[in-house]
Every structure is written in structure tokens, then in C-alpha cells.
Design an enzyme around this catalytic site. Sequence first.
Site, mmCIF file in Angstrom:
data_model
loop_
_atom_site.group_PDB
_atom_site.id
_atom_site.type_symbol
_atom_site.label_atom_id
_atom_site.label_comp_id
_atom_site.label_asym_id
_atom_site.label_seq_id
_atom_site.Cartn_x
_atom_site.Cartn_y
_atom_site.Cartn_z
ATOM 1 N N ASP A 444 79.764 34.125 -16.251
ATOM 2 C CA ASP A 444 79.354 34.187 -15.147
ATOM 3 C C ASP A 444 77.833 33.731 -15.951
ATOM 4 O O ASP A 444 77.823 34.893 -16.480
ATOM 5 C CB ASP A 444 79.463 34.724 -13.856
ATOM 6 C CG ASP A 444 78.541 33.762 -13.200
ATOM 7 O OD1 ASP A 444 79.921 33.168 -11.657
ATOM 8 O OD2 ASP A 444 77.694 33.768 -12.639
ATOM 9 N N ASP A 464 75.312 32.031 -20.361
ATOM 10 C CA ASP A 464 75.547 31.278 -20.244
ATOM 11 C C ASP A 464 76.175 29.731 -20.782
ATOM 12 O O ASP A 464 76.407 29.444 -21.784
ATOM 13 C CB ASP A 464 73.995 30.213 -20.753
ATOM 14 C CG ASP A 464 73.388 28.699 -20.130
ATOM 15 O OD1 ASP A 464 75.336 27.875 -19.662
ATOM 16 O OD2 ASP A 464 72.489 28.343 -20.348
ATOM 17 N N TYR A 558 78.001 15.261 -8.980
ATOM 18 C CA TYR A 558 79.173 16.424 -9.090
ATOM 19 C C TYR A 558 81.201 15.518 -8.790
ATOM 20 O O TYR A 558 81.793 16.150 -9.450
ATOM 21 C CB TYR A 558 78.820 16.630 -7.217
ATOM 22 C CG TYR A 558 79.961 17.986 -7.488
ATOM 23 C CD1 TYR A 558 80.314 18.682 -7.969
ATOM 24 C CD2 TYR A 558 81.116 17.479 -6.085
ATOM 25 C CE1 TYR A 558 80.940 19.610 -7.206
ATOM 26 C CE2 TYR A 558 82.042 18.597 -5.544
ATOM 27 C CZ TYR A 558 82.690 19.913 -6.631
ATOM 28 O OH TYR A 558 83.048 20.779 -5.813
ATOM 29 N N LYS A 562 84.245 16.019 -11.412
ATOM 30 C CA LYS A 562 85.636 16.410 -10.428
ATOM 31 C C LYS A 562 86.489 15.762 -11.521
ATOM 32 O O LYS A 562 87.755 16.061 -11.726
ATOM 33 C CB LYS A 562 85.568 16.474 -9.890
ATOM 34 C CG LYS A 562 84.315 18.436 -9.272
ATOM 35 C CD LYS A 562 84.983 19.467 -10.065
ATOM 36 C CE LYS A 562 83.956 20.306 -9.560
ATOM 37 N NZ LYS A 562 84.905 21.312 -10.356
ATOM 38 N N THR A 594 82.058 30.153 -0.254
ATOM 39 C CA THR A 594 81.565 30.441 -2.350
ATOM 40 C C THR A 594 80.006 29.749 -2.159
ATOM 41 O O THR A 594 78.829 29.794 -1.067
ATOM 42 C CB THR A 594 82.110 29.302 -2.555
ATOM 43 O OG1 THR A 594 81.366 27.876 -1.995
ATOM 44 C CG2 THR A 594 83.744 28.805 -2.181
#
Length: 661
Positions: A444, A464, A558, A562, A594
Site C-alpha cells: 500500500d 507507490d 473511476y 473498473k 473502506t
Amino acid sequence: MNDEWDDRDASTDDALAACVYCTRLIGADPSLVLHGGGNSSVKVPFADVTGAEIDALWVKGSGWDMGSIEAAGFAPLRRSRLAELLALPSLSDPDMARELNGAKLDPSAPNPSVESLLHAYLPHHCVQHSHADKIINLTNIDRGEQSVREIYGDDVVVIPYVKPGFDLARLVTEIWPDQSTDDTKGMVLLNHGLFTFGDDAREAYLRHVELITRAEDWLDERAPFTSVGRSTPTDASPLSVEQQRVIIHLRRDISDAAGEPMLLRREHSERAEAFVGRSDLAEISTSGPLTPDHVIRTKRVPLVGTDVAAYVDAYDRYFDDNKGRYDGPLERLDPAPRVVVDSDLGLWTAGRTWSSAEIAADIYHHTMEVIERSTDHLGGYQALPASDIFDVEYWDLEQAKLRRQPAPASLAGQVAVVTGAASGIGRACAVGLAEQGATVIGVDIDPAVGDVAAGPGYLGLAMDLTRPEAGSELAQRAVGHGGGVDIAVLSAGILGRSHPIAEFDLDDWQRVHRINLESTVALMSALHPALAASPAGGRVVAIASKNVAAPGPGAGAYSTTKAALMQLVRVAALEWAPDGIRVNAVHPDAVFDTGLWSDEVLRARADKYAMSVEEYKRRNLLSVDITSVDVAAGVIALCSEAFRATTGAGLPIDGGNERVI
Ligand code: ZN
């Protein structure tokens, strides 16, 4: 050896408590006791329910670790019965185990140590036994017995090697009367370890300290040796691409030999580097273990180099040569090596679990030191003949120790990489995969990824992933950690700012695409060689979104990432099926625990629909709360055998959505 005894901690008026304390002191020192090996006892009457006092031997129970043992870890045995058993001319292992259990004065006590009869025979109040490195260093050399006699004179009784259990106890009963005196302080078991004893635990302990210190002094004088320790070398170099290729195939070969996935753990220490760098590596590393009981953790010898097939052939010959030593049919154990030494690759240990690979490394660390010292200064290292090692490897009582361990979890021996593991769905996947036995590498950009407690062997990397070299760096770290990659969960992603298309912002668009898509495909590419070599068949699960089938306004960046991710999953499923890699996705929706959802954003969304936050959260057909753990359960299921025939699929985890259905 330092005297670590502290009267403030030791209970001197309770003999059993004093023995527990003494056992813990000895058990806490890995140069004395290493992952089993060693036991202790005290002779204290047992008060039975009628008020009668029965002469008893309280002996360490099998399965208890000396370093953390408690009074409940000692089994009280009827001494008169032990004396009767010792008088028998012979007793088989199963009969001895049964009879020792039958001699217990408390049926709920643990199974008594296989050395119980030996403890019972020794006349002293308290008896302590260890497999001290220094004693073994004295005995596993040419003229080992002479060295022991030279150092200790009449202070110890010396017993040649025989397998522990009834035969060893009987041998001691034969030798003890000739060699022992009123001043005997201990007993050296060649190629095995040390017994000391005394009128109380303190005396037994002090004699351990004294005898081991005398061994240390003798060794230091003749074999000056600088222990380089186990610290990680400062110039630790990453694995080259070629080394990675060799390691992932080595792990595959070892797993195939074992018949199940095995981790391959790198033991990256100065000691290991020095050992594998020796020109006589092949010769010195293949003599055998320090003591026979190590065989169940390390096998008799390491694999030198990477030819697993030749190792398996040699193991088969060893089995065929020795199987006649036991009556009746004997099932060959898996022939896979547990320790690998290679001048280029270093020292690696294999195991079904992280802890078993770590135990093999611990043991081999001590082994290397004794081998080097003996080779360089004491005329050469000499282990017991292969036949003696075989007797212990196939000894039912040793195998029982392994059988008592819990059955391995469904993903035991497997390595999983999880991106976005610091929080939310990624974190839940990391924890869930670890619960199924996988060794997890969490990645992460948030350094909190280091604090995710995802099982033994968890490695958290703050990285990163949008950096150009990040994918290959991560692949290198994963192979260096567990020997390969079996599972990749692609969970890293951001929502980005909400823009209608009319207000297109190129920077924002590109940022979302870089993080959600480009870094993901780069990582998939970098992990492909490892996934293709997975002994369990590689599995990739991408965290996509309900938006793929049912987008909303304002989230163009976004939603397109996806949708592209899902298409990528399908293309990868096509391209990688010949490699046995399954590639699937989950489509979560409305997962509010989340990092994407703050209380503020949630409140604003609920207000927009004139709902309470609770109502908004359950705005799905089944009216269920959907959590990160639910998504992780879906991901783990896709990685399991239940979905072994599924690839290129997307699994909704959304409580049911009218627009999707
Ligand atoms: Zn022992």
C-alpha cells in the site's frame, strides 16, 4: 554459559515449581534447547484423593515447550511401576508409550516424555536434559568421546549413541553402575546431549552451567571461532531476474516432490552467506544433522544446488537401504528437501507453514556454526550414520509429534500478494487469506500496511505502485520472501473526484487511471512468471465494481477504470489459461467500511436520497450490510478449489442490485 538463576523468581520451597523454573531457564536458551529436544523431571510424592502419598516421578510432558512450560506440563508417574518396566529385557515403542500412560497418577496429565524411564532410573531428585550445541560440538567430531573424557574426567558418565526410549534407558542402567561415583555431575550422551542432576533444581542447573562452560572453554582454546551471528548483512542484494526465475522453479519442484505447496523462505544472514560461500560446501553440509531429532524438521541433509530430482532419487535410495530396519510395511515420507544451500542463491528453507520453514532455518543456523567450527578447527564434523538418522525419522514416536500438529489450513504453503492492503477490502483480504494459511505480502502507499497483522510471515510493504519499477520490485520482494507467488489480489484503487463529463479534468482523469488501471496491469505483468510457476495454479482476483454493469453519473474516471479492469481480467484469463492461472473479479457495491467512504460523504449521499445513513447503507435488494469481510470471503472463495473451473468471471457482492440483475 551464564548462571541466569534468580532466587526471587525461583520457588525454593515447592520442588515442582523449582523444577518448572529451572526447565524454563534451560528451555529459553536456543543454544541448549531448540524446537523440542530436552526434558526434565523431579521426584516428588503425589498426594492422591485418599490422602495417601505415592512415590512419583514428575516428568515433562511431550508437546510442551521447555521455555514456557508450567506445572500442568509435567506428568506424575508411579515410580514403582517405572522400576518394573525398566526391569523388562525389552519393550517396544508402542508398548512403552502405552505403559508410561498407564503409569500416570493423573489421567488428564500430558503424555510423558519418551525419556521417562531414563529419568526414573537416575537416583537424583531433579534431572535436567538438553541438546546443548556445545556438547554436541564436542561429540560430533573425530575422537569425540576422547574429548569428552579429556574435559570431564570422572565427572560425567558417557553413553554411546542409541535411539532414545527404552533401549537408551536400558543402556544407561548397564553403564551407570560402572562409571558413576558419588561425585558424578552429569551424563554426556554422544551425538545427543547432556543430562545433569542434583539434590534440588538449583544444583541440577548449576551443574548444567558448569559442564557447558567447561565445554565452551575447551572449544574456545582449540577452535577460536568468531560467531558472525544471524544479523542481516548490510549489503543484502535483491534477487536478480535470473535468480528469481531459478527460485520460483525450485519452489515448484520442491512442492511437487512434497505433493503439496511449500513456502521457500530465504535465511538472509551473515552466517548463511559465509557458509554457502565455502568451497567445501557440498562436502561439509551433507554429513548429517547435529542430533537425530532434527531430521523431522530439516531432513537428513540439505539440497546442495537446485537439482530436486537428484535429491529425491538419493532420498529414495536412503529409504530403500534402511527400510528393513523396521518390521512391517513402512510408508515413505515425502522426499522433498527442507533446507537448500546454494553458493549463488544462499540458504533457503522449505515448509508447509511459515513457522515450519522458520524452525528449519533456526535449526540449520545452529548446525552451520557447529559444522564450520568442527571443520576448520577440530579435524572435521562427523554426524551419525544415515541408518541412525533413519531410525528417528521413521520412529513412530517422532512422527506422532508431527501428527499432533493441527491439519494445515486450505492455503497452507501458498504466497499471496495483496495490493491496497492497509485498509478496507485489501486489508480484509490480507487478514482472510492469512487465516486460510497463506503467507501474505501486503502492499500500500499508506505505511500503515506495515501494521496489518496478517498471520505469521506477514510482510507489509509501503510502495507507490505507480512508479515504473514498482511491479518488478514487488515481484522481487515476494519471491525473496516466500519463494514465489500463488495468489494476487488487486485491490489498490481510488475513487477520484466526482466530475461530470462537461467538466472534464485531464490531470484527475489520468491520476485515477494511473492508480486503478496502469499500475495494476504493470503489476500483473511483473507477477506473471511467478504465478505461472505456482505449484497450486496461480490465481488473480481483481476488485472491480458494481459500476462496471451499472455506472452512476459523475464518476467517469473511476467507472472507466473498473470497466477496463474487468476487460483486462477477461483478456488475462484467455492469455494465462495455458499457464494454469485463473483470473477473476469481484464486483462489490456499497461497502462502506473502506477508505473511500468517510462519515461525511456517507451523510451527504444519504441526504441526497432523503434516507438515514443506515437506510442508505442497506439500499440493496437483500437489505444487508455489506462489509469488507464479505468481499474478502468472496475473493478467498474464488481462490479456493471450489472455483477451480472458473476463470474470466465477475462475482457481484452487492446485496443484489436491480440495475445489475
Ligand atoms: Zn534428548
